[in-house]
Design a protein around this motif. Sequence first.
Motif, PDB file in Angstrom:
ATOM      1  N   VAL A  27       0.847  -1.198   0.000  1.00 10.35           N
ATOM      2  CA  VAL A  27       0.000   0.000   0.000  1.00 10.35           C
ATOM      3  C   VAL A  27       0.885   1.252   0.000  1.00 10.35           C
ATOM      4  O   VAL A  27       0.669   2.189  -0.776  1.00 10.35           O
ATOM      5  CB  VAL A  27      -0.968   0.001   1.211  1.00 10.35           C
ATOM      6  N   GLN A  28       1.911   1.250   0.835  1.00  5.64           N
ATOM      7  CA  GLN A  28       2.825   2.397   0.903  1.00  5.64           C
ATOM      8  C   GLN A  28       3.501   2.638  -0.443  1.00  5.64           C
ATOM      9  O   GLN A  28       3.552   3.765  -0.944  1.00  5.64           O
ATOM     10  CB  GLN A  28       3.877   2.137   1.998  1.00  5.64           C
ATOM     11  N   ALA A  29       3.978   1.556  -1.058  1.00  7.47           N
ATOM     12  CA  ALA A  29       4.694   1.690  -2.337  1.00  7.47           C
ATOM     13  C   ALA A  29       3.757   2.196  -3.431  1.00  7.47           C
ATOM     14  O   ALA A  29       4.136   3.042  -4.249  1.00  7.47           O
ATOM     15  CB  ALA A  29       5.300   0.351  -2.747  1.00  7.47           C
ATOM     16  N   LEU A  30       2.525   1.683  -3.445  1.00  4.02           N
ATOM     17  CA  LEU A  30       1.571   2.140  -4.468  1.00  4.02           C
ATOM     18  C   LEU A  30       1.253   3.617  -4.266  1.00  4.02           C
ATOM     19  O   LEU A  30       1.225   4.397  -5.219  1.00  4.02           O
ATOM     20  CB  LEU A  30       0.293   1.283  -4.426  1.00  4.02           C
ATOM     21  N   GLN A  31       1.028   3.989  -3.005  1.00 10.87           N
ATOM     22  CA  GLN A  31       0.729   5.407  -2.718  1.00 10.87           C
ATOM     23  C   GLN A  31       1.913   6.290  -3.108  1.00 10.87           C
ATOM     24  O   GLN A  31       1.737   7.351  -3.697  1.00 10.87           O
ATOM     25  CB  GLN A  31       0.385   5.586  -1.239  1.00 10.87           C
ATOM     26  N   ASP A  32       3.135   5.830  -2.789  1.00 12.01           N
ATOM     27  CA  ASP A  32       4.334   6.616  -3.124  1.00 12.01           C
ATOM     28  C   ASP A  32       4.473   6.806  -4.631  1.00 12.01           C
ATOM     29  O   ASP A  32       5.081   7.775  -5.092  1.00 12.01           O
ATOM     30  CB  ASP A  32       5.605   5.931  -2.584  1.00 12.01           C
ATOM     31  N   SER A  33       3.944   5.830  -5.400  1.00 13.17           N
ATOM     32  CA  SER A  33       4.076   5.971  -6.859  1.00 13.17           C
ATOM     33  C   SER A  33       2.851   6.656  -7.468  1.00 13.17           C
ATOM     34  O   SER A  33       2.614   6.596  -8.671  1.00 13.17           O
ATOM     35  CB  SER A  33       4.319   4.606  -7.511  1.00 13.17           C
ATOM     36  N   GLY A  34       2.016   7.260  -6.596  1.00 17.69           N
ATOM     37  CA  GLY A  34       0.920   8.090  -7.091  1.00 17.69           C
ATOM     38  C   GLY A  34      -0.399   7.355  -7.302  1.00 17.69           C
ATOM     39  O   GLY A  34      -1.362   7.922  -7.809  1.00 17.69           O
ATOM     40  N   GLN A  35      -0.459   6.078  -6.924  1.00 23.07           N
ATOM     41  CA  GLN A  35      -1.706   5.322  -7.085  1.00 23.07           C
ATOM     42  C   GLN A  35      -2.553   5.463  -5.825  1.00 23.07           C
ATOM     43  O   GLN A  35      -2.026   5.682  -4.738  1.00 23.07           O
ATOM     44  CB  GLN A  35      -1.401   3.833  -7.267  1.00 23.07           C
ATOM     45  N   THR A  36      -3.866   5.307  -5.985  1.00 21.62           N
ATOM     46  CA  THR A  36      -4.733   5.330  -4.807  1.00 21.62           C
ATOM     47  C   THR A  36      -4.917   3.889  -4.342  1.00 21.62           C
ATOM     48  O   THR A  36      -5.435   3.052  -5.092  1.00 21.62           O
ATOM     49  CB  THR A  36      -6.125   5.910  -5.149  1.00 21.62           C
ATOM     50  N   ALA A  37      -4.485   3.620  -3.131  1.00 20.62           N
ATOM     51  CA  ALA A  37      -4.577   2.250  -2.619  1.00 20.62           C
ATOM     52  C   ALA A  37      -4.845   2.273  -1.124  1.00 20.62           C
ATOM     53  O   ALA A  37      -4.378   3.170  -0.419  1.00 20.62           O
ATOM     54  CB  ALA A  37      -3.282   1.497  -2.906  1.00 20.62           C
ATOM     55  N   GLU A  38      -5.611   1.302  -0.673  1.00 26.04           N
ATOM     56  CA  GLU A  38      -5.903   1.182   0.760  1.00 26.04           C
ATOM     57  C   GLU A  38      -5.805  -0.277   1.158  1.00 26.04           C
ATOM     58  O   GLU A  38      -5.997  -1.165   0.338  1.00 26.04           O
ATOM     59  CB  GLU A  38      -7.338   1.680   1.063  1.00 26.04           C
ATOM     60  N   MET A  39      -5.572  -0.499   2.455  1.00 27.20           N
ATOM     61  CA  MET A  39      -5.477  -1.875   2.958  1.00 27.20           C
ATOM     62  C   MET A  39      -6.761  -2.260   3.688  1.00 27.20           C
ATOM     63  O   MET A  39      -7.396  -1.425   4.332  1.00 27.20           O
ATOM     64  CB  MET A  39      -4.293  -1.986   3.910  1.00 27.20           C
ATOM     65  N   MET A  40      -7.152  -3.507   3.553  1.00 23.39           N
ATOM     66  CA  MET A  40      -8.235  -4.067   4.369  1.00 23.39           C
ATOM     67  C   MET A  40      -7.736  -5.407   4.877  1.00 23.39           C
ATOM     68  O   MET A  40      -6.813  -5.979   4.301  1.00 23.39           O
ATOM     69  CB  MET A  40      -9.489  -4.317   3.524  1.00 23.39           C
ATOM     70  N   LYS A  41      -8.361  -5.910   5.952  1.00 22.63           N
ATOM     71  CA  LYS A  41      -7.982  -7.258   6.380  1.00 22.63           C
ATOM     72  C   LYS A  41      -9.189  -8.028   6.873  1.00 22.63           C
ATOM     73  O   LYS A  41     -10.143  -7.439   7.389  1.00 22.63           O
ATOM     74  CB  LYS A  41      -6.845  -7.218   7.401  1.00 22.63           C
ATOM     75  N   PHE A  42      -9.130  -9.338   6.682  1.00 23.49           N
ATOM     76  CA  PHE A  42     -10.179 -10.215   7.206  1.00 23.49           C
ATOM     77  C   PHE A  42      -9.553 -11.270   8.104  1.00 23.49           C
ATOM     78  O   PHE A  42      -8.513 -11.809   7.748  1.00 23.49           O
ATOM     79  CB  PHE A  42     -10.957 -10.876   6.054  1.00 23.49           C
ATOM     80  N   PRO A  43     -10.144 -11.563   9.264  1.00 27.08           N
ATOM     81  CA  PRO A  43     -11.370 -10.952   9.712  1.00 27.08           C
ATOM     82  C   PRO A  43     -11.183  -9.477  10.055  1.00 27.08           C
ATOM     83  O   PRO A  43     -10.130  -9.088  10.555  1.00 27.08           O
ATOM     84  CB  PRO A  43     -11.727 -11.757  10.974  1.00 27.08           C
ATOM     85  N   GLU A  44     -12.250  -8.671   9.800  1.00 29.33           N
ATOM     86  CA  GLU A  44     -12.270  -7.272  10.238  1.00 29.33           C
ATOM     87  C   GLU A  44     -12.925  -7.302  11.623  1.00 29.33           C
ATOM     88  O   GLU A  44     -14.133  -7.454  11.752  1.00 29.33           O
ATOM     89  CB  GLU A  44     -13.070  -6.433   9.235  1.00 29.33           C
ATOM     90  N   ARG A  45     -12.056  -7.208  12.651  1.00 31.06           N
ATOM     91  CA  ARG A  45     -12.510  -7.535  14.003  1.00 31.06           C
ATOM     92  C   ARG A  45     -13.302  -6.424  14.685  1.00 31.06           C
ATOM     93  O   ARG A  45     -13.775  -6.602  15.800  1.00 31.06           O
ATOM     94  CB  ARG A  45     -11.301  -7.928  14.872  1.00 31.06           C
ATOM     95  N   THR A  46     -13.446  -5.257  14.031  1.00 28.46           N
ATOM     96  CA  THR A  46     -14.073  -4.120  14.717  1.00 28.46           C
ATOM     97  C   THR A  46     -15.597  -4.112  14.626  1.00 28.46           C
ATOM     98  O   THR A  46     -16.250  -3.422  15.391  1.00 28.46           O
ATOM     99  CB  THR A  46     -13.541  -2.788  14.145  1.00 28.46           C
ATOM    100  N   THR A  47     -16.190  -4.826  13.680  1.00 27.67           N
ATOM    101  CA  THR A  47     -17.659  -4.817  13.552  1.00 27.67           C
ATOM    102  C   THR A  47     -18.257  -5.734  14.631  1.00 27.67           C
ATOM    103  O   THR A  47     -17.521  -6.463  15.310  1.00 27.67           O
ATOM    104  CB  THR A  47     -18.086  -5.331  12.166  1.00 27.67           C
ATOM    105  N   LYS A  48     -19.605  -5.719  14.738  1.00 30.67           N
ATOM    106  CA  LYS A  48     -20.240  -6.602  15.737  1.00 30.67           C
ATOM    107  C   LYS A  48     -19.924  -8.070  15.433  1.00 30.67           C
ATOM    108  O   LYS A  48     -19.597  -8.850  16.323  1.00 30.67           O
ATOM    109  CB  LYS A  48     -21.754  -6.380  15.749  1.00 30.67           C
ATOM    110  N   ILE A  49     -20.016  -8.433  14.152  1.00 30.25           N
ATOM    111  CA  ILE A  49     -19.689  -9.812  13.760  1.00 30.25           C
ATOM    112  C   ILE A  49     -18.202 -10.075  14.011  1.00 30.25           C
ATOM    113  O   ILE A  49     -17.810 -11.124  14.520  1.00 30.25           O
ATOM    114  CB  ILE A  49     -20.055 -10.045  12.274  1.00 30.25           C
ATOM    115  N   GLY A  50     -17.377  -9.083  13.676  1.00 29.74           N
ATOM    116  CA  GLY A  50     -15.933  -9.209  13.879  1.00 29.74           C
ATOM    117  C   GLY A  50     -15.571  -9.419  15.349  1.00 29.74           C
ATOM    118  O   GLY A  50     -14.625 -10.141  15.677  1.00 29.74           O
TER     119      GLY A  50
END
Length: 212
Positions: A27-50
């Motif tokens: 994500v850092q490398a893509l952002q540094d090269s001018g691309q729009t990128a974000e990270m997600m992870k599963f399980p996403e532990r912050t939701t009620k199900i998570g």
Amino acid sequence: MTCRRGALIVLEGVDKAGKTTQCNKLVQALQDSGQTAEMMKFPERTTKIGQLINSYLENKSNLEDHTVHLLFSANRWELMPLMKEKLEQGISLVVDRYAFSGVAFTSAKPGFSLDWCMNPDKGLPKPDLVMFLQLSPSEAAQRGQFGTERYETTVFQKAVQQKFELLMKDSSVKWQVIDAARNIEDVHADIKNHSVDAIKAAENEPIGELWK
Ligand code: Z5A
């Protein structure tokens, strides 16, 4: 769709293969090269199900095996609208584990077929690229002891690895095996090259549906 869509890039692999380390670096490398990128992870532990999943993984609660499988899947479905929105906005998503972990971990338990395990995730956004970080159990062991979470045993992890190998035979998904035994920078360079190609290839393609 008014702009080129982002790519859905997934990193999978055995325990301690370096998935989180590499997702962050990508994500850092893509952002540094001018691309729009974000990270997600599963399980996403912050939701009620998570939170239910987190408590299960930390051995603070017990859940029936089919039930927890469906919760892991529901955790992906609840984030599906957000994922699609971001992809359509041109944001590439780098995802730490996805439905493949869901299937590999549950089908490694007795009495679960691959097919049953795949069903709940059918129709989720299909990754444009899945990189499997390959690391032998002995190499993983050199990266430290297993933690205290559920599933963190050598025997279970070996069974999971075999299930991943079955999943990788499915040519409807674009798999790329990455040798994760190399140093962090060499692994990163490899992952970045494959990702740049996937982002280019995805730009003008519609978002696919997984296992459909
Ligand atoms: N699970 C499930 O059952 N069903 C599902 O649907 C899903 C998941 C999605 C939680 O996973 C558990 O949920 C997981 C699968 C199950 N159970 N297990 N096992 P998690 O993703 O939250 O946590 P984790 O999978 O246990 O993380 P991990 O596998 O242990 O780590 P990793 O992300 O692959 O590695 P890392 O944290 O980046 O690196 C580990 C260490 O190695 C760290 O000290 C690094 O600095 C080091 N490292 C990384 N790369 C290198 C290289 N190249 N050389 C040397 N050292 C390195």
